[in-house]
Write a protein that holds these residues in place. Sequence first.
Motif, PDB file in Angstrom:
ATOM      1  N   LEU A   1       0.854  -1.180   0.000  1.00 24.68           N
ATOM      2  CA  LEU A   1       0.000   0.000   0.000  1.00 24.68           C
ATOM      3  C   LEU A   1       0.896   1.238   0.000  1.00 24.68           C
ATOM      4  O   LEU A   1       2.111   1.137  -0.144  1.00 24.68           O
ATOM      5  N   ASP A   2       0.293   2.400   0.201  1.00 24.51           N
ATOM      6  CA  ASP A   2       1.103   3.609   0.244  1.00 24.51           C
ATOM      7  C   ASP A   2       1.576   3.933   1.654  1.00 24.51           C
ATOM      8  O   ASP A   2       2.048   5.037   1.925  1.00 24.51           O
ATOM      9  N   THR A   3       1.458   2.977   2.577  1.00 24.67           N
ATOM     10  CA  THR A   3       1.964   3.172   3.935  1.00 24.67           C
ATOM     11  C   THR A   3       3.483   3.072   3.945  1.00 24.67           C
ATOM     12  O   THR A   3       4.058   2.098   3.451  1.00 24.67           O
ATOM     13  N   VAL A   4       4.132   4.084   4.532  1.00 29.86           N
ATOM     14  CA  VAL A   4       5.579   4.093   4.701  1.00 29.86           C
ATOM     15  C   VAL A   4       5.873   3.882   6.183  1.00 29.86           C
ATOM     16  O   VAL A   4       5.302   4.561   7.042  1.00 29.86           O
ATOM     17  N   VAL A   5       6.739   2.925   6.479  1.00 31.76           N
ATOM     18  CA  VAL A   5       7.125   2.633   7.859  1.00 31.76           C
ATOM     19  C   VAL A   5       8.628   2.861   7.984  1.00 31.76           C
ATOM     20  O   VAL A   5       9.416   2.282   7.223  1.00 31.76           O
ATOM     21  N   LEU A   6       9.021   3.695   8.944  1.00 34.94           N
ATOM     22  CA  LEU A   6      10.422   4.070   9.100  1.00 34.94           C
ATOM     23  C   LEU A   6      10.901   3.830  10.529  1.00 34.94           C
ATOM     24  O   LEU A   6      10.175   4.090  11.492  1.00 34.94           O
TER      25      LEU A   6
END
Length: 283
Positions: free
Chosen positions: A34-39
């Motif tokens: 998806l367009d979820t970014v996890v940093l």
Amino acid sequence: MQWGSTGLDGAQVDFVRRTVPGATVTAIESWGLLDTVVLHVEGVEHDVTVKASGPTNTHFPRELLAHRRWTAGLVASGDTGALRTADEDLHVLVLDRVPGHLALGTDDEHSPDVHRQAGTLLRRFHDQHAVRDDGFLRAETAKATAALSSPHRIPAAAADRARRLLERSEPGPATVVPTHGDWHPRNWIVDQGRLRAIDFGRFALRPPAADLTRLAVLHWQHEPELERAFLDGYGDDPREPDAWRWLQLREAVGTAVWAFTVGDERFERQGHSMLADALSAFD
């Protein structure tokens, strides 16, 4: 690592820098579906996990709701990370970092002790609240039926049979509880043998058995000792046979259609396998 390579827009980066002094990106931990970014972000005082997404992402409001209303007990016992701050307009969450490694892909994924802990932790999350919902199963059935009218690669015979079953079903009331929505080793963090939970992006009030669907397909069919350990930790088995087969049918349809939509072929194959198994329960 430069902020420009993370996928966050300028306003999201500015928000993280304002709220996490000295913020430096250590790793990108997104799954890429998806367009979820996890940093993983290091700050002067502490490490955090930053989750950011676009304005139409449906996981963001679910996770925000979960952390604002339902995770306090797990945070207090150190079983998940606390929400430090969030911006609803920018779709950014900043969470305390959960120490350890993903159970997925390690020996912990197949450890009875880890699965027992997972059952115990999930039961505590479920036991916070329970309410009767007269419309939940009807809405879920309608959603699964509608999904079959979306683009997918489910074999025609299987799709037709699933549709006929769903259209003749007569959903009644259900007891719903706080559920994680994606409860399996991809969202379990293990640190020196201790299990903690992450990623509440699929949170919702559902029947408790809904949180067992991933494990039943991914692990329990082939490793029944993990099922026994999980249920030992949970305290009982929340699955009622007839309700469970309907739940599996809806879940299989949703998985196969959603995975095709996002281009995850491995998950799509899993959805097709789930659907074949679910339909066999109605033979």
